[in-house]
Scaffold this motif. Sequence first.
Motif, mmCIF file in Angstrom:
data_model
loop_
_atom_site.group_PDB
_atom_site.id
_atom_site.type_symbol
_atom_site.label_atom_id
_atom_site.label_comp_id
_atom_site.label_asym_id
_atom_site.label_seq_id
_atom_site.Cartn_x
_atom_site.Cartn_y
_atom_site.Cartn_z
ATOM 1 N N TYR A 292 -0.891 1.514 -20.167
ATOM 2 C CA TYR A 292 -0.196 2.332 -19.723
ATOM 3 C C TYR A 292 -0.740 3.486 -19.057
ATOM 4 O O TYR A 292 -1.820 3.946 -19.533
ATOM 5 C CB TYR A 292 0.854 3.032 -20.995
ATOM 6 C CG TYR A 292 1.836 1.971 -21.552
ATOM 7 C CD1 TYR A 292 3.162 2.259 -21.065
ATOM 8 C CD2 TYR A 292 1.561 1.048 -22.391
ATOM 9 C CE1 TYR A 292 4.075 1.365 -21.328
ATOM 10 C CE2 TYR A 292 2.651 0.327 -22.881
ATOM 11 C CZ TYR A 292 3.644 0.256 -22.290
ATOM 12 O OH TYR A 292 4.785 -0.498 -22.916
ATOM 13 N N VAL A 293 -0.243 4.339 -17.926
ATOM 14 C CA VAL A 293 -0.944 5.157 -17.263
ATOM 15 C C VAL A 293 -0.078 6.652 -17.195
ATOM 16 O O VAL A 293 -0.311 7.532 -16.753
ATOM 17 C CB VAL A 293 -1.414 4.844 -15.977
ATOM 18 C CG1 VAL A 293 -2.303 3.880 -15.850
ATOM 19 C CG2 VAL A 293 0.065 4.645 -15.169
ATOM 20 N N ALA A 294 1.127 6.381 -17.866
ATOM 21 C CA ALA A 294 2.092 7.690 -18.034
ATOM 22 C C ALA A 294 2.763 7.479 -19.387
ATOM 23 O O ALA A 294 2.733 6.430 -20.033
ATOM 24 C CB ALA A 294 3.163 7.214 -16.899
ATOM 25 N N SER A 295 3.653 8.604 -19.647
ATOM 26 C CA SER A 295 4.359 8.601 -21.022
ATOM 27 C C SER A 295 5.299 7.421 -21.139
ATOM 28 O O SER A 295 5.954 6.732 -20.009
ATOM 29 C CB SER A 295 4.957 9.830 -21.165
ATOM 30 O OG SER A 295 5.991 10.280 -20.170
ATOM 31 N N ARG A 296 5.970 7.097 -21.833
ATOM 32 C CA ARG A 296 6.808 6.157 -22.339
ATOM 33 C C ARG A 296 8.121 6.485 -21.988
ATOM 34 O O ARG A 296 8.465 7.757 -22.384
ATOM 35 C CB ARG A 296 6.816 5.395 -23.768
ATOM 36 C CG ARG A 296 5.593 5.079 -24.104
ATOM 37 C CD ARG A 296 5.973 3.497 -24.381
ATOM 38 N NE ARG A 296 4.761 2.753 -24.833
ATOM 39 C CZ ARG A 296 4.678 1.565 -25.424
ATOM 40 N NH1 ARG A 296 5.648 1.063 -25.930
ATOM 41 N NH2 ARG A 296 3.368 1.097 -25.681
ATOM 42 N N CYS A 297 9.131 5.999 -21.336
ATOM 43 C CA CYS A 297 10.462 6.453 -20.708
ATOM 44 C C CYS A 297 11.207 6.352 -22.269
ATOM 45 O O CYS A 297 10.875 5.876 -22.951
ATOM 46 C CB CYS A 297 11.224 5.459 -19.990
ATOM 47 S SG CYS A 297 10.423 5.218 -18.459
ATOM 48 N N GLY A 298 12.089 7.554 -22.151
ATOM 49 C CA GLY A 298 12.885 7.407 -23.325
ATOM 50 C C GLY A 298 13.446 8.713 -23.567
ATOM 51 O O GLY A 298 14.035 9.456 -23.936
ATOM 52 N N ASP B 217 0.717 -1.142 0.236
ATOM 53 C CA ASP B 217 -0.038 0.148 -0.068
ATOM 54 C C ASP B 217 0.932 1.396 -0.006
ATOM 55 O O ASP B 217 0.302 2.445 0.099
ATOM 56 C CB ASP B 217 -0.934 -0.065 1.278
ATOM 57 C CG ASP B 217 -2.112 -1.125 0.978
ATOM 58 O OD1 ASP B 217 -2.434 -1.382 -0.115
ATOM 59 O OD2 ASP B 217 -2.385 -1.454 2.112
ATOM 60 N N THR B 218 1.935 1.225 -0.505
ATOM 61 C CA THR B 218 2.908 2.323 -0.374
ATOM 62 C C THR B 218 2.765 3.156 -1.705
ATOM 63 O O THR B 218 2.444 2.223 -2.698
ATOM 64 C CB THR B 218 4.341 2.005 -0.530
ATOM 65 O OG1 THR B 218 4.890 1.219 0.740
ATOM 66 C CG2 THR B 218 5.169 3.342 -0.604
ATOM 67 N N ARG B 219 2.551 4.354 -1.712
ATOM 68 C CA ARG B 219 2.064 5.258 -2.995
ATOM 69 C C ARG B 219 3.462 5.537 -3.535
ATOM 70 O O ARG B 219 4.432 5.935 -2.785
ATOM 71 C CB ARG B 219 1.286 6.471 -2.425
ATOM 72 C CG ARG B 219 -0.112 5.947 -2.207
ATOM 73 C CD ARG B 219 -0.797 7.109 -1.841
ATOM 74 N NE ARG B 219 -2.066 6.880 -2.460
ATOM 75 C CZ ARG B 219 -2.813 7.817 -3.162
ATOM 76 N NH1 ARG B 219 -2.414 8.889 -3.401
ATOM 77 N NH2 ARG B 219 -3.982 7.386 -3.762
ATOM 78 N N VAL B 220 3.649 5.459 -4.696
ATOM 79 C CA VAL B 220 4.783 5.747 -5.621
ATOM 80 C C VAL B 220 4.352 6.561 -6.858
ATOM 81 O O VAL B 220 3.250 6.345 -7.403
ATOM 82 C CB VAL B 220 5.739 4.640 -5.879
ATOM 83 C CG1 VAL B 220 6.061 3.754 -4.832
ATOM 84 C CG2 VAL B 220 4.807 3.574 -6.731
ATOM 85 N N PRO B 221 5.431 7.481 -7.166
ATOM 86 C CA PRO B 221 4.832 8.263 -8.379
ATOM 87 C C PRO B 221 5.386 7.428 -9.468
ATOM 88 O O PRO B 221 6.308 6.649 -9.435
ATOM 89 C CB PRO B 221 5.845 9.503 -8.188
ATOM 90 C CG PRO B 221 7.077 9.140 -7.450
ATOM 91 C CD PRO B 221 6.562 8.009 -6.376
ATOM 92 N N ILE B 222 4.844 7.827 -10.606
ATOM 93 C CA ILE B 222 5.052 6.838 -11.993
ATOM 94 C C ILE B 222 5.515 8.026 -12.825
ATOM 95 O O ILE B 222 4.781 8.700 -13.225
ATOM 96 C CB ILE B 222 4.022 5.944 -12.465
ATOM 97 C CG1 ILE B 222 3.694 4.943 -11.492
ATOM 98 C CG2 ILE B 222 4.723 5.437 -13.919
ATOM 99 C CD1 ILE B 222 2.656 3.821 -11.864
ATOM 100 N N PHE B 223 6.782 8.232 -13.189
ATOM 101 C CA PHE B 223 7.344 9.096 -14.023
ATOM 102 C C PHE B 223 7.282 8.886 -15.464
ATOM 103 O O PHE B 223 6.913 9.568 -16.179
ATOM 104 C CB PHE B 223 8.722 9.384 -13.643
ATOM 105 C CG PHE B 223 8.901 10.107 -12.278
ATOM 106 C CD1 PHE B 223 8.486 11.063 -11.935
ATOM 107 C CD2 PHE B 223 9.421 9.370 -11.325
ATOM 108 C CE1 PHE B 223 8.583 11.741 -10.624
ATOM 109 C CE2 PHE B 223 9.558 9.849 -9.836
ATOM 110 C CZ PHE B 223 9.286 11.138 -9.630
ATOM 111 N N CYS B 224 7.450 7.732 -15.835
ATOM 112 C CA CYS B 224 7.271 7.073 -17.131
ATOM 113 C C CYS B 224 7.369 5.574 -16.917
ATOM 114 O O CYS B 224 7.482 4.915 -16.074
ATOM 115 C CB CYS B 224 8.355 7.654 -17.917
ATOM 116 S SG CYS B 224 10.191 7.136 -17.550
#
Length: 56
Positions: A50-56, A5-12
């Motif tokens: 996907y819920v965030a932009s693709r890394c790259g 249940d830890t909340r984490v940001p998803i940057f990509c």
Amino acid sequence: MLPADTRVPIFCQTTGTTVSGYYGTSNIWDNIDSGEYVSDAYVNTGTDGYVASRCG
């Protein structure tokens, strides 16, 4: 390793090795910090996609 249940940001997000986890099976990996990734199979994003932009 993070507690449940830890909340984490998803940057990509990016594709990688397929993993089976608590939230299903996925080849999506979530970037949660600089150089740190976690399989989307262990993150409750509410979707299999996907819920965030693709890394790259």
